[in-house]
Structures are given as structure tokens and as C-alpha cells.
Design a protein around this motif. Structure first.
Motif, PDB file in Angstrom:
ATOM      1  N   GLY A  67     -72.418  11.993  44.710  1.00  0.00           N
ATOM      2  CA  GLY A  67     -72.008  13.002  43.741  1.00  0.00           C
ATOM      3  C   GLY A  67     -70.893  12.518  42.831  1.00  0.00           C
ATOM      4  N   ASN A  68     -69.896  11.815  43.391  1.00  0.00           N
ATOM      5  CA  ASN A  68     -68.813  11.278  42.558  1.00  0.00           C
ATOM      6  C   ASN A  68     -69.331  10.212  41.596  1.00  0.00           C
ATOM      7  OD1 ASN A  68     -65.846  12.194  43.457  1.00  0.00           O
ATOM      8  ND2 ASN A  68     -67.188  12.236  45.246  1.00  0.00           N
ATOM      9  N   ALA A  69     -70.233   9.358  42.088  1.00  0.00           N
ATOM     10  CA  ALA A  69     -70.786   8.318  41.214  1.00  0.00           C
ATOM     11  C   ALA A  69     -71.658   8.915  40.115  1.00  0.00           C
ATOM     12  CB  ALA A  69     -71.580   7.320  42.045  1.00  0.00           C
ATOM     13  N   LEU A  70     -72.471   9.932  40.457  1.00  0.00           N
ATOM     14  CA  LEU A  70     -73.348  10.534  39.460  1.00  0.00           C
ATOM     15  C   LEU A  70     -72.545  11.275  38.393  1.00  0.00           C
ATOM     16  CD1 LEU A  70     -76.244  11.148  38.553  1.00  0.00           C
ATOM     17  CD2 LEU A  70     -76.194  13.173  40.036  1.00  0.00           C
ATOM     18  N   ALA A  71     -71.497  11.998  38.804  1.00  0.00           N
ATOM     19  CA  ALA A  71     -70.673  12.699  37.822  1.00  0.00           C
ATOM     20  C   ALA A  71     -69.998  11.715  36.865  1.00  0.00           C
ATOM     21  CB  ALA A  71     -69.625  13.543  38.541  1.00  0.00           C
ATOM     22  N   LYS A  72     -69.561  10.577  37.409  1.00  0.00           N
ATOM     23  CA  LYS A  72     -68.955   9.564  36.525  1.00  0.00           C
ATOM     24  C   LYS A  72     -70.007   8.950  35.613  1.00  0.00           C
ATOM     25  CE  LYS A  72     -65.531   7.194  35.033  1.00  0.00           C
ATOM     26  NZ  LYS A  72     -64.446   7.862  34.270  1.00  0.00           N
ATOM     27  N   ALA A  73     -71.219   8.761  36.101  1.00  0.00           N
ATOM     28  CA  ALA A  73     -72.282   8.203  35.258  1.00  0.00           C
ATOM     29  C   ALA A  73     -72.645   9.152  34.121  1.00  0.00           C
ATOM     30  CB  ALA A  73     -73.505   7.899  36.114  1.00  0.00           C
ATOM     31  N   ARG A  74     -72.617  10.458  34.378  1.00  0.00           N
ATOM     32  CA  ARG A  74     -72.905  11.415  33.310  1.00  0.00           C
ATOM     33  C   ARG A  74     -71.857  11.313  32.199  1.00  0.00           C
ATOM     34  NH1 ARG A  74     -78.095  12.761  34.757  1.00  0.00           N
ATOM     35  NH2 ARG A  74     -78.193  14.020  36.660  1.00  0.00           N
ATOM     36  N   VAL A  75     -70.609  11.065  32.594  1.00  0.00           N
ATOM     37  CA  VAL A  75     -69.550  10.941  31.585  1.00  0.00           C
ATOM     38  C   VAL A  75     -69.715   9.664  30.771  1.00  0.00           C
ATOM     39  CG1 VAL A  75     -67.050  10.718  31.285  1.00  0.00           C
ATOM     40  CG2 VAL A  75     -67.954  12.329  32.961  1.00  0.00           C
ATOM     41  N   LEU A  76     -70.080   8.571  31.416  1.00  0.00           N
ATOM     42  CA  LEU A  76     -70.157   7.281  30.736  1.00  0.00           C
ATOM     43  C   LEU A  76     -71.450   7.092  29.961  1.00  0.00           C
ATOM     44  CD1 LEU A  76     -68.664   4.947  33.506  1.00  0.00           C
ATOM     45  CD2 LEU A  76     -67.506   5.884  31.501  1.00  0.00           C
ATOM     46  N   TYR A  77     -72.593   7.551  30.533  1.00  0.00           N
ATOM     47  CA  TYR A  77     -73.898   7.222  29.953  1.00  0.00           C
ATOM     48  C   TYR A  77     -74.682   8.447  29.505  1.00  0.00           C
ATOM     49  CZ  TYR A  77     -72.823   2.851  32.346  1.00  0.00           C
ATOM     50  OH  TYR A  77     -72.206   1.700  32.777  1.00  0.00           O
ATOM     51  N   GLY A  78     -74.154   9.648  29.632  1.00  0.00           N
ATOM     52  CA  GLY A  78     -74.856  10.839  29.198  1.00  0.00           C
ATOM     53  C   GLY A  78     -75.782  11.388  30.278  1.00  0.00           C
ATOM     54  N   ASN A  79     -76.509  12.446  29.935  1.00  0.00           N
ATOM     55  CA  ASN A  79     -77.364  13.140  30.895  1.00  0.00           C
ATOM     56  C   ASN A  79     -78.795  12.622  30.926  1.00  0.00           C
ATOM     57  OD1 ASN A  79     -75.216  14.848  31.581  1.00  0.00           O
ATOM     58  ND2 ASN A  79     -75.745  16.310  29.952  1.00  0.00           N
ATOM     59  N   ASP A  80     -79.160  11.683  30.058  1.00  0.00           N
ATOM     60  CA  ASP A  80     -80.525  11.176  30.048  1.00  0.00           C
ATOM     61  C   ASP A  80     -80.751  10.275  31.259  1.00  0.00           C
ATOM     62  OD1 ASP A  80     -80.927  12.471  27.661  1.00  0.00           O
ATOM     63  OD2 ASP A  80     -80.363  10.721  26.446  1.00  0.00           O
ATOM     64  N   PRO A  81     -81.882  10.464  31.954  1.00  0.00           N
ATOM     65  CA  PRO A  81     -82.156   9.598  33.119  1.00  0.00           C
ATOM     66  C   PRO A  81     -82.469   8.178  32.683  1.00  0.00           C
ATOM     67  CG  PRO A  81     -84.006  11.076  32.694  1.00  0.00           C
ATOM     68  CD  PRO A  81     -82.911  11.500  31.777  1.00  0.00           C
ATOM     69  N   LYS A  82     -81.830   7.201  33.304  1.00  0.00           N
ATOM     70  CA  LYS A  82     -82.007   5.803  32.921  1.00  0.00           C
ATOM     71  C   LYS A  82     -81.499   4.911  34.047  1.00  0.00           C
ATOM     72  CE  LYS A  82     -79.174   6.354  29.476  1.00  0.00           C
ATOM     73  NZ  LYS A  82     -78.328   6.104  28.272  1.00  0.00           N
ATOM     74  N   VAL A  83     -81.872   3.632  33.959  1.00  0.00           N
ATOM     75  CA  VAL A  83     -81.307   2.609  34.836  1.00  0.00           C
ATOM     76  C   VAL A  83     -79.993   2.148  34.216  1.00  0.00           C
ATOM     77  CG1 VAL A  83     -81.659   0.343  35.869  1.00  0.00           C
ATOM     78  CG2 VAL A  83     -83.587   1.897  35.613  1.00  0.00           C
ATOM     79  N   LEU A  84     -78.912   2.214  34.974  1.00  0.00           N
ATOM     80  CA  LEU A  84     -77.578   1.961  34.437  1.00  0.00           C
ATOM     81  C   LEU A  84     -77.394   0.477  34.140  1.00  0.00           C
ATOM     82  CD1 LEU A  84     -75.421   4.214  36.783  1.00  0.00           C
ATOM     83  CD2 LEU A  84     -76.549   4.805  34.635  1.00  0.00           C
ATOM     84  N   GLU A  85     -76.777   0.204  32.987  1.00  0.00           N
ATOM     85  CA  GLU A  85     -76.464  -1.176  32.640  1.00  0.00           C
ATOM     86  C   GLU A  85     -75.393  -1.742  33.572  1.00  0.00           C
ATOM     87  OE1 GLU A  85     -75.269  -1.111  28.619  1.00  0.00           O
ATOM     88  OE2 GLU A  85     -77.192  -0.359  27.851  1.00  0.00           O
TER      89      GLU A  85
END
Length: 440
Positions: free
Chosen positions: A336-354
């Protein structure tokens, strides 16, 4: 003479009665003294062969008249202004304050709430105990499990340069301080010594700041609230609420797995546990908000989650999480902490993180430790195909075997003095390695 003859007759009659009753008496309780009842079939009569006549049946089937209900006034003790046995309790109308009091307001009905939705959401909060443990958390977070700690952490564990001076003795003093010295009781309770032991171990880790100055750019956050929403197949899931103690840092932890290892997770098949539903034990709600929040405002100087600490310090065993349930809870909130941070950095679109996001987690009950490293590789969580996330778990590591608070004495001889027994330095080395990870 007549009287004597009458007495002799009465005596003879009594003797005959006694002689007649001298035979074997029936055992048990005699219910009737008459002749035995006939055991044969009932006599053949119109009632026994054809049943009662129609007029009798009609009289039995007709409804009896209902008595008129007379309403009686309920006698209460309202006028007496105190309770009186035998009298009914009075009912008073609801008192209207004349103004809105948020602390004593019944609130709107669920059907009338603005946030009510027809689609239910399954929520994982800090008191959820998953039936299937880590397997269930793996399916919910689309994660592949790797046993043991990753190589980058093990290299810190095995390197003597990343250890304290007289480390084993310092760990022994920290355990003795929490279990023996920090109390006026004979034996401290778990809710007392578990937080003290955690603070002592963190204090030992902070001693490495002089050697690695980047460790000073960290902060422990308590009582913060996380919120992260995602979809998994046909389920809408959410992690939210209070959780453990989070250590934030200025710089993120570098990725643990290489790109080749991340791409190799596409062939991994997630384990299912049919017929058990994957959302079992999660709380289903219809009033919710689809919110992604790290729990910190924009501009917070320590924006990146580093390590999440969970303390199971309940005194009563049923109130504590079992190790398997604790590991599942650690995985869900690290995700949950990682996903919330990913939403802030990369937006809400589902993707493979760079750049994958790594969050660590440590759980303990004051003696047994659980270590975890989680790496979020993708936010495309709807399907079970494609790239999956990774988690490394090192479970059930004892810091010490036993804390003897009271010496064991037999026949006035001290068989086992008070003290700490079976200290395992390897467990603290892993605790310290996770603290140094990202700064070394």
C-alpha cells in the motif's frame, strides 16, 4: 364367647390374606391396582373403522370466535420520577437540542450518504487477519515470493565493516534493559518491553550515523494514515488507515531485482486457493472514497518510504497476530505504501514502472522477528498475466531464546540465574542491514 369367635375369624382372614400375598411382588412402581388393560385391537365401531361423523368434523374445523381485545393503559413510573418495580418504563420523545452537535448526531442513513456506491469495496485495515496468510496477500497484490533476503541486503549482513564495535554485547544490554531493567515489576508485560526493545535497537542502528552521514536524513513517523486503491480482476480493493511505524528517507531505496529478474516474473503463475474467496476476511463496505494518499503533505522533506515497523505488543495471545498473519499484514501495507507513492510519481494509469519502488518491513512481538523486502514493479494489477511484483521474506528469526526474569531455585540451590539466554546476533545483523540498506 361371641367376641372371641369374631376375633378368631378376623385373625383367620388376615392369615389368608398374608398367605395370598406371599408370592413374588412385581418390581417397580405400581401405577394402577385394577385388572390389566386389554392389549388387543380396539373394538370395531363406526368411529374406529370410518372415523368421526361429518358433523363432528365440521364442528372441530370451524373457527372459534376471537375475544374482543381490550386496550389497557400502560402504568409507568413517569410521575414518580424514579424506578418502581412492577411498573413499566416510560418512553419519552427524543430531545431536540435546536442546533447541530456533531458529537451527538445520529448522522444520515447509509442509503442517503453522498459517498455510497452500489459496487462494494474490500478494505484491508490494521486489524484484518487473513485466513490464507501470505498466499492470500500474494494474490491480492500480484506478487511473487522469494524465500530469504535479497543479495544486496545479505552483502551488508556478511560484511564486518557494516557492524558496530562490541555489537553482540550492546545487543545483549539492549535486551536486558527491555526485559529486566525497565520495570519495577517482577516480570514486565509485553506491551511494556516490546516498544522499549524496538527503541533500543533503533538507537543502536543510529550509532552508525557517524560512519554513514546519509542516515541522518531519515525520520520516524507514527500514527499516519495510508490510502491506496486498486482493482484485481473483478474486485475493488483498498488498503487504508493506521498501520506501523514508518521510517521515511530523503532518497529512495534503489531497486533490488534487475530488469532481467523483473521480466522473468511474467512466467510465474500465482497460486490460488479455490474454493476460498481471495477477499475472505476483508471488510466489504459500500460507503467509501477512491483515494490514493501517502499520508504526508506535498513538500514533506522525507518523501520516500523506507522501512515499516510493526510491533505486536498485545499481552493476551489471542489479541496478537500469528506469525503467518503478521507477514501477510506486512506485505499488504508495504504494498500500500509503495502503490500510493507510485500514484504520486507516475499517475493513476496502470503501467510497468520505469523505476521500481522498494519498501521494507520488519515485524516483531518482542522476541520473534519477521523481515521483508517488497519491490513494486507494476501498477497493472487487474490481470494475473504480465510482470509481477516481488517480495523477499525471511521469517521466524529469534533474537533470544528466553528471558529469565526470576531465578530458578530448587532445594535452596540456584539452578538457573536470572538473565538473557540464547542471544542470536545474526538476527540483529539483519535488522541493522535493513536499516543501512540504501545508505551503504
Amino acid at each position: 364367647m361371641a367376641a372371641a369367635a369374631a376375633l378368631e375369624a378376623m385373625a383367620a382372614a388376615a392369615a389368608l390374606r398374608r398367605a395370598a400375598g406371599a408370592g413374588p411382588r412385581p418390581r417397580g412402581i405400581v401405577t394402577h391396582t385394577g385388572p390389566p388393560r386389554p392389549r388387543g385391537p380396539l373394538p370395531r365401531t363406526p368411529w374406529t373403522t370410518r372415523g368421526p361423523p361429518p358433523e363432528v368434523l365440521s364442528r372441530r374445523a370451524e373457527r372459534r370466535p376471537v375475544r374482543e381485545q381490550v386496550e389497557l393503559d400502560t402504568v409507568t413510573y413517569e410521575a414518580r420520577q424514579h424506578r418502581v418495580p412492577g411498573l413499566a418504563r416510560p418512553r419519552f420523545p427524543a430531545w431536540q437540542r435546536g442546533w447541530h452537535d456533531p458529537w451527538h448526531s445520529p448522522g444520515p442513513r447509509y442509503e442517503d450518504m453522498a459517498l455510497r456506491k452500489e459496487r462494494g469495496c474490500f478494505v484491508c485495515h490494521q486489524r484484518v487477519r487473513m485466513l490464507e496468510g501470505v498466499r492470500q496477500a500474494q494474490w491480492l497484490t500480484k506478487t511473487k515470493l522469494v524465500q530469504g533476503l535479497p543479495p544486496s541486503v545479505l552483502s551488508i549482513v556478511n560484511d564486518p565493516a557494516h557492524q558496530l564495535q562490541d555489537q553482540d554485547e550492546a545487543v545483549h544490554r539492549a535486551i536486558a534493559h527491555a526485559r529486566l531493567w525497565e520495570t519495577t515489576e517482577v516480570a514486565p508485560r509485553r506491551d511494556k518491553y516490546c516498544p522499549v526493545l524496538f527503541e533500543d535497537l533503533i538507537h543502536l542502528c543510529r550509532l552508525m550515523t557517524m560512519k554513514y552521514p546519509s542516515l541522518a536524513k531519515r525520520m520516524l513517523a507514527r500514527n499516519y494514515r495510508i490510502a491506496a486503491v486498486w482493482e484485481r480482476e473483478s474486485f475493488l480493493l483498498q488498503v487504508r488507515g493506521l498501520n506501523g511505524i514508518l521510517m521515511n528517507s530523503v532518497a529512495p531505496i534503489p531497486p533490488v531485482a534487475s530488469k532481467e529478474e523483473i521480466l522473468a516474473t511474467e512466467e510465474h503463475v500465482l497460486e490460488t486457493f479455490y474454493p476460498i474467496s481471495p477477499t475472505i476476511d476483508l471488510q466489504e463496505v459500500n460507503v467509501y472514497r477512491e483515494l490514493n494518499d501517502t499520508g504526508f503533505k506535498d513538500g514533506y522533506p522525507y518523501p520516500h518510504p523506507h522501512t515499516l515497523y510493526f510491533l505486536e505488543s498485545a499481552n493476551v495471545r489471542p489479541n496478537r497476530f500469528r506469525p503467518e498473519q503478521l507477514r501477510a499484514k506486512m506485505l499488504m501495507f508495504a504494498f500500500g505504501n509503495a502503490l500510493a507513492k507510485a500514484r504520486v510519481l507516475y499517475g493513476n494509469d496502470p503501467k510497468v514502472l520505469e523505476q521500481p519502488i522498494v519498501v521494507q518491513s520488519v515485524g516483531t512481538d518482542g522476541q520473534l522477528f519477521q523481515f521483508m523486502v517488497f519491490q513494486l514493479n507494476t501498477t497493472d494489477l487487474v490481470s494475473s498475466d504480465g510482470v509481477k511484483n516481488l517480495v523477499w521474506i525471511d521469517s521466524d528469526q529469534n533474537l533470544y531464546e528466553k528471558a529469565q526474569c526470576v531465578p530458578e531455585i530448587k532445594k535452596r540451590v540456584v539452578m538457573k540465574p536470572a538473565g538473557i539466554y540464547g542471544v542470536q546476533p545474526e538476527t540483529f545483523k539483519k535488522f541493522l542491514a535493513l536499516y543501512l540498506h540504501g545508505a551503504v
